[in-house]
Scaffold this active site. Structure first.
Site, PDB file in Angstrom:
ATOM      1  N   SER A  50       1.177   3.688  -2.982  1.00 15.75           N
ATOM      2  CA  SER A  50       0.800   5.307  -3.082  1.00 15.75           C
ATOM      3  C   SER A  50       2.077   6.104  -3.436  1.00 15.75           C
ATOM      4  O   SER A  50       1.832   7.114  -3.858  1.00 15.75           O
ATOM      5  CB  SER A  50       0.527   5.697  -1.598  1.00 15.75           C
ATOM      6  OG  SER A  50       1.507   5.285  -0.619  1.00 15.75           O
ATOM      7  N   LYS A  51       3.134   5.791  -2.876  1.00 16.27           N
ATOM      8  CA  LYS A  51       4.306   6.689  -3.289  1.00 16.27           C
ATOM      9  C   LYS A  51       4.804   6.412  -4.950  1.00 16.27           C
ATOM     10  O   LYS A  51       5.173   7.642  -5.463  1.00 16.27           O
ATOM     11  CB  LYS A  51       5.626   6.514  -2.381  1.00 16.27           C
ATOM     12  CG  LYS A  51       5.131   6.632  -1.112  1.00 16.27           C
ATOM     13  CD  LYS A  51       4.963   7.930  -0.771  1.00 16.27           C
ATOM     14  CE  LYS A  51       4.871   8.498   0.682  1.00 16.27           C
ATOM     15  NZ  LYS A  51       4.408   9.918   1.086  1.00 16.27           N
ATOM     16  N   ALA A  61       0.804  -1.193  -0.074  1.00 18.61           N
ATOM     17  CA  ALA A  61       0.075   0.031  -0.007  1.00 18.61           C
ATOM     18  C   ALA A  61       0.867   1.240   0.171  1.00 18.61           C
ATOM     19  O   ALA A  61       0.649   2.074  -0.916  1.00 18.61           O
ATOM     20  CB  ALA A  61      -0.861   0.086   1.256  1.00 18.61           C
ATOM     21  N   TYR A  62       1.833   1.243   0.919  1.00 17.84           N
ATOM     22  CA  TYR A  62       2.649   2.359   0.856  1.00 17.84           C
ATOM     23  C   TYR A  62       3.486   2.437  -0.375  1.00 17.84           C
ATOM     24  O   TYR A  62       3.449   3.783  -0.886  1.00 17.84           O
ATOM     25  CB  TYR A  62       3.780   2.073   2.249  1.00 17.84           C
ATOM     26  CG  TYR A  62       4.706   3.559   2.423  1.00 17.84           C
ATOM     27  CD1 TYR A  62       4.124   4.809   2.888  1.00 17.84           C
ATOM     28  CD2 TYR A  62       5.939   3.384   1.892  1.00 17.84           C
ATOM     29  CE1 TYR A  62       5.265   5.566   2.825  1.00 17.84           C
ATOM     30  CE2 TYR A  62       7.028   4.263   2.137  1.00 17.84           C
ATOM     31  CZ  TYR A  62       6.455   5.492   2.569  1.00 17.84           C
ATOM     32  OH  TYR A  62       7.350   6.684   2.673  1.00 17.84           O
ATOM     33  N   SER A  63       3.971   1.521  -0.720  1.00 14.93           N
ATOM     34  CA  SER A  63       4.611   1.721  -2.128  1.00 14.93           C
ATOM     35  C   SER A  63       3.984   1.901  -3.253  1.00 14.93           C
ATOM     36  O   SER A  63       4.352   2.905  -3.942  1.00 14.93           O
ATOM     37  CB  SER A  63       5.433   0.263  -2.460  1.00 14.93           C
ATOM     38  OG  SER A  63       6.212  -0.103  -1.312  1.00 14.93           O
TER      39      SER A  63
END
Length: 248
Positions: free
Chosen positions: A158-159, A154-156
């Site tokens: 989103s970035k 999710a973080y990857s």
């Protein structure tokens, strides 16, 4: 510390009450800018502004609320006449899970803050920048958006979206004196680590050839230049702070 001239500039730093955002706000204030620290935690934003001084103000803003973002931008422009600089540091890591086990509610929460929140801020400041034909926008992405960290999909993702947004927006505004760039830092030891497992923190450190985590002050140095009038040509760019980790 090299002196960057931000005198008479008005800057918004989201997530500016702590971590990377706090370091950026401090550097901007020391460089002569009037800094609005936006944070969902009103007390923390006010405390940071008081400690930084130099006319810094703390404003309670939830960047996932588009109407609240627009209202805060309008109020700042009415008070100071312009918003010249935007830095989007507000973000969350989310929990660590395999992609197929990632809780959908956590996925949505990460995307809402890291992607939608960034978009809301850009949409709110750009019309004023277009009227004045001046602006500097620095979006905070991550090396994870380029390489994709395991157990952090999710973080990857989103970035990665923030990187693509930078390129699209930068090209749309390239014929104006408005620069839109992003940074892709490796991990810095801030409160975002509280959301991560020790295993994942160890993984990130092992990937950095420098052998240490990034310092928020090192991020602030790069952001200060990107937010200055001296950065008059480069836009739609991606700037690594990876300690040698980045491979492209």
């Amino acid at each position: 510390m090299n002196q960057i001239d931000l005198a008479k500039r008005v800057a918004i730093v989201t997530g500016g009450a702590q971590g990377i955002g706090r370091a950026v706000a401090e550097r901007f204030a020391a460089s002569g800018a009037t800094v609005a620290i936006w944070d969902v935690d009103a007390a923390l934003a006010a405390k940071a502004a008081a400690e930084i001084g130099h006319g810094a103000i703390g404003v309670a803003v939830d960047v996932t609320d588009a109407a609240a973002v627009q209202a805060a931008t309008d109020a700042l422009e009415a008070r100071h006449g312009s918003v010249d600089i935007l830095v989007t540091s507000a973000g969350i890591a989310g929990p660590n899970h395999k992609t197929w086990d990632y809780p959908l509610e956590d996925w949505a929460r990460v995307m809402k803050l890291n992607v939608d929140g960034t978009l809301h801020c850009c949409r709110s400041v750009i019309p004023g920048m277009l009227k004045r034909n001046y602006g500097r926008i620095v979006l905070v992405a991550s090396i994870a958006g380029k390489e994709g960290n395991p157990n952090a999909s999710a973080y990857s993702a989103s970035k990665a979206a923030v990187i693509a947004l930078t390129k699209s927006l930068g090209k749309e505004l390239a014929d104006k004196d408005i620069a839109v760039n992003c940074i892709t830092p490796a991990a810095a030891r801030t409160r975002i680590f509280d959301q991560m497992s020790e295993e994942h923190i160890g993984y990130m450190l092992a990937k950095i050839p420098r052998g240490r985590f990034l310092l928020p002050e090192e991020v602030a140095s790069m952001v200060a230049f990107l937010a200055s009038a001296e950065n008059s040509f480069t836009t739609a760019g991606v700037f690594d702070l990876s300690g040698g980790r980045a491979t492209y």
